[in-house]
Scaffold this motif. Structure first.
Motif, PDB file in Angstrom:
ATOM      1  N   LEU A 172       0.867  -1.180   0.000  1.00 54.26           N
ATOM      2  CA  LEU A 172       0.000   0.000   0.000  1.00 54.26           C
ATOM      3  C   LEU A 172       0.904   1.231   0.000  1.00 54.26           C
ATOM      4  O   LEU A 172       1.580   1.507   0.994  1.00 54.26           O
ATOM      5  CB  LEU A 172      -0.902  -0.056   1.231  1.00 54.26           C
ATOM      6  CG  LEU A 172      -2.191   0.753   1.217  1.00 54.26           C
ATOM      7  CD1 LEU A 172      -2.935   0.614  -0.094  1.00 54.26           C
ATOM      8  CD2 LEU A 172      -3.081   0.309   2.374  1.00 54.26           C
ATOM      9  N   ASP A 173       0.911   1.921  -1.157  1.00 50.94           N
ATOM     10  CA  ASP A 173       1.838   3.028  -1.404  1.00 50.94           C
ATOM     11  C   ASP A 173       1.323   4.328  -0.794  1.00 50.94           C
ATOM     12  O   ASP A 173       0.116   4.490  -0.612  1.00 50.94           O
ATOM     13  CB  ASP A 173       1.974   3.198  -2.924  1.00 50.94           C
ATOM     14  CG  ASP A 173       3.330   3.739  -3.338  1.00 50.94           C
ATOM     15  OD1 ASP A 173       4.067   4.234  -2.470  1.00 50.94           O
ATOM     16  OD2 ASP A 173       3.634   3.674  -4.544  1.00 50.94           O
ATOM     17  N   ASP A 174       2.222   5.261  -0.501  1.00 53.21           N
ATOM     18  CA  ASP A 174       1.860   6.608  -0.020  1.00 53.21           C
ATOM     19  C   ASP A 174       0.923   6.545   1.175  1.00 53.21           C
ATOM     20  O   ASP A 174      -0.018   7.350   1.291  1.00 53.21           O
ATOM     21  CB  ASP A 174       1.191   7.434  -1.144  1.00 53.21           C
ATOM     22  CG  ASP A 174       2.054   7.521  -2.387  1.00 53.21           C
ATOM     23  OD1 ASP A 174       3.277   7.358  -2.255  1.00 53.21           O
ATOM     24  OD2 ASP A 174       1.510   7.756  -3.475  1.00 53.21           O
ATOM     25  N   PHE A 175       1.156   5.580   2.052  1.00 49.28           N
ATOM     26  CA  PHE A 175       0.219   5.354   3.150  1.00 49.28           C
ATOM     27  C   PHE A 175       0.095   6.593   4.033  1.00 49.28           C
ATOM     28  O   PHE A 175       1.079   7.202   4.425  1.00 49.28           O
ATOM     29  CB  PHE A 175       0.646   4.150   3.996  1.00 49.28           C
ATOM     30  CG  PHE A 175      -0.402   3.767   4.995  1.00 49.28           C
ATOM     31  CD1 PHE A 175      -1.492   3.002   4.595  1.00 49.28           C
ATOM     32  CD2 PHE A 175      -0.334   4.198   6.308  1.00 49.28           C
ATOM     33  CE1 PHE A 175      -2.490   2.669   5.492  1.00 49.28           C
ATOM     34  CE2 PHE A 175      -1.325   3.863   7.212  1.00 49.28           C
ATOM     35  CZ  PHE A 175      -2.410   3.099   6.805  1.00 49.28           C
ATOM     36  N   VAL A 195       4.965   4.049   4.293  1.00 47.85           N
ATOM     37  CA  VAL A 195       4.592   5.299   4.960  1.00 47.85           C
ATOM     38  C   VAL A 195       5.043   6.464   4.078  1.00 47.85           C
ATOM     39  O   VAL A 195       6.213   6.544   3.679  1.00 47.85           O
ATOM     40  CB  VAL A 195       5.235   5.405   6.358  1.00 47.85           C
ATOM     41  CG1 VAL A 195       4.749   6.662   7.078  1.00 47.85           C
ATOM     42  CG2 VAL A 195       4.927   4.158   7.184  1.00 47.85           C
ATOM     43  N   ASP A 196       4.109   7.351   3.760  1.00 45.65           N
ATOM     44  CA  ASP A 196       4.390   8.420   2.801  1.00 45.65           C
ATOM     45  C   ASP A 196       5.524   9.335   3.257  1.00 45.65           C
ATOM     46  O   ASP A 196       5.700   9.611   4.441  1.00 45.65           O
ATOM     47  CB  ASP A 196       3.131   9.237   2.534  1.00 45.65           C
ATOM     48  CG  ASP A 196       3.314  10.149   1.335  1.00 45.65           C
ATOM     49  OD1 ASP A 196       3.445   9.622   0.219  1.00 45.65           O
ATOM     50  OD2 ASP A 196       3.369  11.387   1.527  1.00 45.65           O
ATOM     51  N   ARG A 197       6.247   9.824   2.261  1.00 49.13           N
ATOM     52  CA  ARG A 197       7.382  10.719   2.469  1.00 49.13           C
ATOM     53  C   ARG A 197       7.025  11.954   3.296  1.00 49.13           C
ATOM     54  O   ARG A 197       7.863  12.478   4.031  1.00 49.13           O
ATOM     55  CB  ARG A 197       7.902  11.146   1.094  1.00 49.13           C
ATOM     56  CG  ARG A 197       9.152  11.963   1.099  1.00 49.13           C
ATOM     57  CD  ARG A 197       9.671  12.115  -0.319  1.00 49.13           C
ATOM     58  NE  ARG A 197       8.901  13.076  -1.089  1.00 49.13           N
ATOM     59  CZ  ARG A 197       9.130  14.401  -1.066  1.00 49.13           C
ATOM     60  NH1 ARG A 197      10.100  14.891  -0.325  1.00 49.13           N
ATOM     61  NH2 ARG A 197       8.401  15.214  -1.798  1.00 49.13           N
ATOM     62  N   ALA A 229       9.521   2.861   4.954  1.00 45.94           N
ATOM     63  CA  ALA A 229       9.476   4.329   4.992  1.00 45.94           C
ATOM     64  C   ALA A 229       9.949   4.866   3.655  1.00 45.94           C
ATOM     65  O   ALA A 229      10.991   4.460   3.139  1.00 45.94           O
ATOM     66  CB  ALA A 229      10.355   4.856   6.115  1.00 45.94           C
ATOM     67  N   GLU A 230       9.173   5.782   3.080  1.00 44.47           N
ATOM     68  CA  GLU A 230       9.507   6.392   1.791  1.00 44.47           C
ATOM     69  C   GLU A 230      10.252   7.701   1.986  1.00 44.47           C
ATOM     70  O   GLU A 230       9.976   8.439   2.931  1.00 44.47           O
ATOM     71  CB  GLU A 230       8.238   6.791   1.050  1.00 44.47           C
ATOM     72  CG  GLU A 230       7.386   5.714   0.496  1.00 44.47           C
ATOM     73  CD  GLU A 230       6.296   6.339  -0.382  1.00 44.47           C
ATOM     74  OE1 GLU A 230       5.143   6.029  -0.216  1.00 44.47           O
ATOM     75  OE2 GLU A 230       6.608   7.137  -1.213  1.00 44.47           O
ATOM     76  N   GLY A 231      11.150   8.002   1.078  1.00 47.59           N
ATOM     77  CA  GLY A 231      11.765   9.325   1.048  1.00 47.59           C
ATOM     78  C   GLY A 231      12.676   9.625   2.222  1.00 47.59           C
ATOM     79  O   GLY A 231      12.726  10.748   2.717  1.00 47.59           O
TER      80      GLY A 231
HETATM   81 MG    MG Z   1       5.007   8.634  -2.461  1.00 46.28          MG
END
Ligand code: MG
Ligand code: C2E
Ligand code: MG
Ligand code: MG
Length: 285
Positions: A172-175, A195-197, A229-231
């Motif tokens: 699940l992207d950009d959560f 988890v979104d950036r 964790a993204e970004g």
């Molecule tokens: Mg994103």
């Protein structure tokens, strides 16, 4: 007088609107040609284990090498492609290319983004599985990244169950940015949340961000899903993620998205005891 000028305050507005429509239509036409002429390329960004910093996977990210506008990011053309259904062809292209490329990225997961538009298309699971068969790619090494908006549609359950039963993992992207919640994580066969950036960015800056990330990591873990964790851009952010128990991280701190050859090199470097390696026990020469 204003009338004679041709429409008062709307005089400037209308041409701007028309120009925007024109630009969108031109981009659609160019995108169609781009697919035929092979102007789309795929880059690969490493995803690492938070504890060891070793690469556990790569995310495929599409780029458009436009003949006059230069290299374009998906933010510029994916929304336009989603309006005109060209996104079906783009995602199919990226999946096929990435599965072929990832034969060189051995021992790690390949993550590919799937637009919510495509999840709604009839036969999407069959199409994806056919591509895996044709490219000889192991479904157990593939992870599809979908956004929360894809899950709002109850029709998503069937293809997602089918894909998961075939061994494909679902992230699940950009959560945290959409309308879905951890409830959806239980309702669908989701195996990972990213988890979104926007939350990661504020770790160490906004107290709320740390609380939110800590909470999401804890809930994710208790639901038995992997938390990424993204970004991630700083060591400080990574320290927070370690403390909270996040599993994986992705971001410029480790690497930007890379051309295939560079991604392969990075993986080889890690295997031979380079950066991020735990086992420096091999012979130096
Ligand atoms: Mg994103
Ligand atoms: P995403 O799936 O959330 O991908 C992560 C985005 O964050 C990528 O942007 C990546 O380059 C960027 N990023 C990674 N690490 C960092 C960091 O440390 N700092 C910052 N500021 N950014 C970082 P990119 O490649 O521009 O892609 C944007 C979005 O476009 C993706 O977000 C995804 O939703 C979409 N996208 C990309 N490729 C595809 C594709 O093949 N199909 C579809 N449907 N969508 C795609
Ligand atoms: Mg993604
Ligand atoms: Mg993402």
């Amino acid at each position: 007088r204003a009338k004679a000028d041709g429409g008062g305050i709307f005089r400037n507005f209308e041409p701007a609107f028309e120009q925007e429509q024109l630009r969108i239509r031109r981009t659609e036409q160019e995108l169609l040609r781009a697919l035929e002429r092979g102007e789309l390329t795929v880059l690969y960004q490493p995803q690492v284990d938070v504890e060891t910093e070793r690469i556990v996977g790569f995310e495929a990210l599409v780029r458009w090498d436009h003949p006059t506008r230069g290299r374009l990011l998906p933010g510029v053309f994916v929304p336009i492609a989603e309006r005109s259904r060209l996104i079906t062809r783009i995602d199919a292209f990226v999946l096929r290319r990435a599965c072929a490329d990832a034969k060189l990225l051995t021992g790690v997961t390949l993550s590919v983004n799937l637009s919510p538009i495509n999840l709604r298309a009839a036969g999407i699971a069959d199409d994806i599985l056919a591509t895996l068969r044709e490219t000889g790619f192991d479904p157990n090494r593939l992870e599809l990244e979908i956004t929360e908006s894809a899950l709002i549609d109850p029709g998503a359950a069937m293809p997602l169950n089918r894909l998961r039963e075939s061994g494909i993992r679902l992230a699940l992207d950009d959560f945290g940015t959409g309308h879905a919640s951890l409830v959806h994580v239980r309702r669908y066969p989701i195996t990972k949340i990213k988890v979104d950036r926007s939350f990661i960015m504020n770790l160490g800056i906004q107290r709320d961000a740390a609380s939110i990330v800590e909470y999401v990591v804890r809930l994710g873990r208790s639901l038995g899903v992997t938390v990424t964790a993204e970004g991630v851009e700083t060591r400080e952010q990574l320290r927070f993620l370690r403390a909270f128990g996040a599993h994986h991280a992705q971001g410029y701190l480790f690497s930007p998205p890379l051309p295939l050859e560079a991604a392969v090199k990075l993986l080889e470097c890690q295997r031979s005891g380079g950066a991020g390696s735990e086992s420096d026990t091999g012979p130096a020469a």
